[in-house]
Design a protein around this motif. Structure first.
Motif, short mmCIF file in Angstrom:
data_model
loop_
_atom_site.label_atom_id
_atom_site.label_comp_id
_atom_site.label_asym_id
_atom_site.label_seq_id
_atom_site.Cartn_x
_atom_site.Cartn_y
_atom_site.Cartn_z
N THR A 1 13.52 4.46 9.99
CA THR A 1 13.43 3.06 10.40
C THR A 1 12.09 2.73 11.06
O THR A 1 11.35 1.89 10.56
CB THR A 1 14.58 2.71 11.37
OG1 THR A 1 15.82 3.13 10.80
CG2 THR A 1 14.64 1.21 11.60
N LEU A 2 11.78 3.38 12.19
CA LEU A 2 10.54 3.07 12.90
C LEU A 2 9.32 3.26 12.00
O LEU A 2 8.47 2.37 11.89
CB LEU A 2 10.40 3.93 14.14
CG LEU A 2 11.42 3.71 15.26
CD1 LEU A 2 11.12 4.63 16.44
CD2 LEU A 2 11.40 2.25 15.71
N ILE A 3 9.22 4.42 11.36
CA ILE A 3 8.06 4.70 10.52
C ILE A 3 8.22 4.08 9.13
O ILE A 3 7.32 3.40 8.64
CB ILE A 3 7.83 6.22 10.41
CG1 ILE A 3 7.56 6.81 11.80
CG2 ILE A 3 6.66 6.51 9.47
CD1 ILE A 3 7.40 8.32 11.81
N GLY A 4 9.38 4.30 8.52
CA GLY A 4 9.60 3.86 7.14
C GLY A 4 9.45 2.36 6.95
O GLY A 4 8.69 1.90 6.08
N TYR A 5 10.16 1.58 7.76
CA TYR A 5 10.13 0.13 7.58
C TYR A 5 8.78 -0.47 7.98
O TYR A 5 8.30 -1.42 7.34
CB TYR A 5 11.25 -0.54 8.37
CG TYR A 5 12.56 -0.62 7.61
CD1 TYR A 5 12.86 -1.72 6.82
CD2 TYR A 5 13.50 0.40 7.67
CE1 TYR A 5 14.05 -1.80 6.11
CE2 TYR A 5 14.68 0.34 6.96
CZ TYR A 5 14.96 -0.77 6.19
OH TYR A 5 16.14 -0.84 5.48
N VAL A 6 8.16 0.05 9.03
CA VAL A 6 6.85 -0.46 9.45
C VAL A 6 5.82 -0.24 8.35
O VAL A 6 5.04 -1.15 8.00
CB VAL A 6 6.39 0.19 10.77
CG1 VAL A 6 4.92 -0.15 11.05
CG2 VAL A 6 7.25 -0.29 11.93
N ILE A 7 5.79 0.97 7.77
CA ILE A 7 4.82 1.26 6.72
C ILE A 7 5.12 0.45 5.47
O ILE A 7 4.20 -0.07 4.82
CB ILE A 7 4.80 2.77 6.39
CG1 ILE A 7 4.25 3.56 7.58
CG2 ILE A 7 3.94 3.04 5.15
CD1 ILE A 7 4.24 5.06 7.36
N PHE A 8 6.41 0.30 5.12
CA PHE A 8 6.73 -0.48 3.92
C PHE A 8 6.31 -1.94 4.10
O PHE A 8 5.74 -2.55 3.19
CB PHE A 8 8.23 -0.40 3.62
CG PHE A 8 8.60 -1.12 2.35
CD1 PHE A 8 8.35 -0.54 1.12
CD2 PHE A 8 9.19 -2.38 2.38
CE1 PHE A 8 8.67 -1.21 -0.07
CE2 PHE A 8 9.51 -3.05 1.21
CZ PHE A 8 9.26 -2.45 -0.02
N ASN A 9 6.58 -2.52 5.28
CA ASN A 9 6.15 -3.89 5.54
C ASN A 9 4.63 -4.00 5.48
O ASN A 9 4.09 -4.99 4.97
CB ASN A 9 6.66 -4.36 6.90
CG ASN A 9 8.16 -4.64 6.89
OD1 ASN A 9 8.74 -4.85 5.84
ND2 ASN A 9 8.76 -4.64 8.06
#
Length: 312
Positions: free
Chosen positions: A234-242
């Motif tokens: 969530t913290l890393i995955g979603y931030v990088i995807f966004n």
């Protein structure tokens, strides 16, 4: 070449972390939901991530309410689709249909995101993008079906498949709407808002079925796995995807999602004693070929522009 252009190039490598962490989240979630209900697990995952992101933003003094006032409708929509809708429908669908059916449906997401981005936002279409989608999709099919066309021929469709189609729609909507919403906003701020709102919707949906009384009795292993999902998934995955959607566009960013089932399969081999098969290796080769073609295509276009003209 200026620093801005260099940061755009680095996003291609950062995007590889998204399927790594999201694929790992699927593997770890399988054990967590054996102890607590899926909606309860999803609520804890996104609520903890939202709280941590909020603390980080407050410490860095990056909390900008003007972004909320300007984009609150879009932020609400990506929270409903990308966090609540996708996760709730995905787990609900698994009660009625097979994982193979669901995986095949969700695997078409990059294709629909690309089509939507081209039609709605004028993102360029090229032969290399088409080939990258074809190779990636073929690789996912090989992994999911284990190289057996009989798996496709024996599929039957039911209510669960309709729910997976709804989850697919949510994922596509999140990717496309997110491009517009985060265009002028910090990916960190955007991710914090969407995870907080999404966790509220998930919490409300989890109340009818219950299961919160099981949370205090979760094992140490499950809490470690939850920590992995919160930090990595969530913290890393979603931030990088966004950030990827903001920098390279929704269609290019979505192609990386085809690596997610590959990573999940590889982690099952490494951590849960699953068998390494020729179909897994062949599927990995196809998907990596697709991702490389997509990267080559967009990097050539970016290099063909002057640094000042490269879009953020």
């Amino acid at each position: 070449m200026d620093n801005h252009h260099k940061s755009n190039k680095s996003i291609y490598f950062l995007m590889l972390l998204v399927p790594l962490f999201w694929g790992g989240s699927f593997s770890t979630a399988a054990h967590v939901i054996s102890e607590i209900p899926p909606l309860v697990a999803a609520t804890i995952r996104f609520a903890l991530a939202g709280i941590i992101l909020t603390i980080i933003i407050c410490v860095r003094k990056k909390w900008d309410l003007s972004i909320w006032k300007k984009n609150w409708k879009g932020l609400l929509l990506i929270s409903l689709t990308g966090i609540f809708g996708y996760n709730a429908l995905f787990f609900w669908a698994l009660h009625y249909t097979s994982a193979i059916n669901g995986s095949l449906i969700i695997a078409t997401m990059p294709l629909f995101v690309s089509i939507g981005a081209i039609l709605l936002f004028g993102e360029p279409w090229s032969g290399k993008l088409g080939f990258s989608l074809m190779f990636s999709l073929l690789g996912v099919f090989v992994v999911i079906t284990r190289g057996s066309f009989n798996s496709l021929l024996s599929l039957s469709f039911n209510l669960g498949d309709l729910l997976f189609l709804a989850a697919l729609f949510c994922g596509v909507a999140y990717s496309l709407v997110g491009k517009k919403v985060i265009r002028d906003a910090s990916p960190l701020f955007t991710t914090a808002i969407m995870t907080l709102l999404g966790s509220c919707f998930l919490a409300i949906s989890s109340l009818p079925s219950g299961g919160w009384d099981k949370v205090p009795y979760m094992s140490v292993q499950s809490w470690f796995e939850m920590g992995y999902m919160v930090i990595g998934g969530t913290l890393i995955g979603y931030v990088i995807f966004n950030l990827g959607v903001q920098r390279i566009g929704a269609s290019q960013a979505s192609i990386y999602l085809n690596l997610t089932p590959i990573v999940t399969s590889l982690l099952s081999v490494l951590l849960y004693d699953a068998d390494m098969t020729w179909s897994l290796l062949l599927g990995l080769a196809f998907v990596l070929t697709g991702v490389c073609l997509a990267n080559i295509s967009i990097r050539k276009k970016a290099e063909g522009k002057s640094p000042a003209s490269v879009k953020s």
